[in-house]
Write an enzyme that holds these catalytic residues in place. Structure first.
Site, PDB file in Angstrom:
ATOM      1  CB  CYS A   9      -5.680 -29.301   7.257  1.00 58.70           C
ATOM      2  SG  CYS A   9      -5.824 -30.409   8.573  1.00 58.70           S
ATOM      3  CG  HIS A  10      -4.756 -25.212   5.278  1.00 60.80           C
ATOM      4  ND1 HIS A  10      -6.155 -24.729   5.104  1.00 60.80           N
ATOM      5  CD2 HIS A  10      -4.654 -25.154   6.783  1.00 60.80           C
ATOM      6  CE1 HIS A  10      -6.862 -24.609   6.174  1.00 60.80           C
ATOM      7  NE2 HIS A  10      -5.890 -24.791   7.176  1.00 60.80           N
ATOM      8  CB  CYS A  36      -5.599 -23.543  12.509  1.00 54.57           C
ATOM      9  SG  CYS A  36      -6.581 -23.393  10.901  1.00 54.57           S
ATOM     10  CB  CYS A  83      -1.264  11.514  11.925  1.00 59.31           C
ATOM     11  SG  CYS A  83      -0.691  12.378  13.354  1.00 59.31           S
ATOM     12  NE  ARG A  99       3.905   1.250  14.070  1.00 58.22           N
ATOM     13  CZ  ARG A  99       3.995   2.433  14.631  1.00 58.22           C
ATOM     14  NH1 ARG A  99       3.559   3.289  14.166  1.00 58.22           N
ATOM     15  NH2 ARG A  99       4.655   2.685  15.770  1.00 58.22           N
ATOM     16  CB  CYS A 129      -0.207   4.721  15.928  1.00 59.63           C
ATOM     17  SG  CYS A 129       0.249   5.373  14.564  1.00 59.63           S
TER      18      CYS A 129
END
Lengths: 205, 153
Positions: free
Chosen positions: A23-24, A58, A125, A162, A166
């Site tokens: 498609c892309h 998608c 932080c 991440r 954290c």
């Protein structure tokens, strides 16, 4: 990470016999700028959507394929490949679309809330103390423009991984990846990076 | 002959065997007045050697993460988020150090980044295994106060 994503881009998967490229076409053209604009408002779900969830949308709606589980399959690679097509473009998300402003407010609230037994907010932080050393870790500004990123200690890292890492380090309970709380945080943190160049895939300590 | 040492050793062993008999002040009952916790929060005196261990242990106080300490030159990558603790014994008395360790926010104000190590006044959504628990035990607080007392310039 990026070449792995390119392989996934061209890989046919699911009942419809399609790949992303079906498609892309050429991502260098069609995906240019996408990484700088996400997360964006998704009218269908009435929520913000990030690149990872757009890929899954998608896959389920267009390809007839299973959605990627968090950080599994081609999720990190494809996200990096798509975002890499905006390399050097300035980050700029649209807060005027839908209810994006409300999600920005929620994300800001989270950013400044102290969590966990160690009683730390993101801002403690990454705003007040960025640049300082916490043991051998250099406290970053907590920007998302280089994600997914390669972390020296544990390899390819998604934004939500991440965030969760954290939050774990504050000794708080971790929200699920792509939960409303973390989607709002992604909106807010992406906005804080407005104007920074997309750097995906960057390298972090 | 080593009778003296043996007897001391036996006494120490008996103390270790009787933790239930040791009194300590519960986190909610520690009084911080005039930026100080005047009295020790356990009845067993702080041990500076144990304090040094808890000071550097990443699963203990992990003090080195934020505070540099020249007395621990073998421990690399000391942090600079908080002030260096070299010579801290000459600047801060034990009652003030104890108060900072117990709940730094009661001393420096609510904005400080330093966690409270013997308080239940903590952040939101504490992970299950840490609910109702303090970062350090009362004894570890006393041990670290004793260790900090050795940091003279």
């Amino acid at each position: 990470m990026v070449t792995d994503g390119e392989t996934w881009w061209n890989k046919v998967d699911g009942k419809e016999g399609k790949s992303c490229a079906s498609c892309h076409n050429d991502a260098a053209t069609t995906m240019k700028g996408v990484g700088a604009r996400y997360p964006k408002w998704d009218e269908a779900s009435k929520k913000p959507i990030n690149i990872e969830l757009q890929i899954n949308k998608c896959r389920t709606e267009q390809m007839g394929a299973e959605p990627f589980e968090f950080d599994k399959g081609g999720q990190i690679g494809l996200t990096a490949y798509i975002k890499h097509q905006s390399l050097g473009m300035p980050m700029g998300i649209d807060l005027k679309a839908g209810e994006m402003q409300k999600w920005w407010d929620m994300g800001k609230e989270t950013y400044y809330t102290r969590f966990g037994q160690l009683n730390l907010s993101c801002a403690n932080c990454h705003e007040d103390l960025m640049g300082k050393m916490i043991r051998a870790d250099h406290l970053s500004q907590g920007q998302t423009n280089g994600f997914p990123t390669y972390r020296l200690k544990d390899g390819n890292n998604s934004i939500h991984n991440r965030f969760r890492g954290c939050i774990r380090d504050t000794r708080a309970a971790q929200p699920k990846a792509f939960s409303d709380e973390l989607m709002a945080l992604e909106v807010y943190v992406a906005w804080r990076g407005t104007g920074l160049s997309v750097e995906t895939p960057s390298v972090r300590q | 002959m080593n009778w003296g040492k043996t007897v001391t050793g036996l006494s120490a062993a008996m103390l270790v065997c009787m933790p239930a008999a040791m009194a300590e002040v519960a986190p909610g009952d520690v009084k911080i007045e005039d930026l100080k916790v005047a009295a020790a929060i356990t009845d067993q005196a702080g041990n500076p050697e144990e304090g040094a261990k808890a000071f550097k242990d990443t699963k203990g106080g992990n003090c080195l993460a934020c505070h540099a300490n020249k007395a621990m030159p073998k421990d690399l990558f000391q942090g600079n988020v908080g002030p260096a603790l070299d010579g801290v014994a000459g600047r801060y008395e034990p009652a003030l150090l104890r108060a900072i360790l117990v709940n730094s926010k009661a001393v420096f104000g609510p904005q400080t980044v330093m966690p409270g190590f013997y308080t239940l006044d903590v952040g939101k959504n504490v992970r299950e295994e840490s609910v109702g628990k303090t970062v350090l035990t009362a004894q570890q607080v006393e041990d670290i106060v004793a260790y900090l007392g050795t940091l003279k310039e």
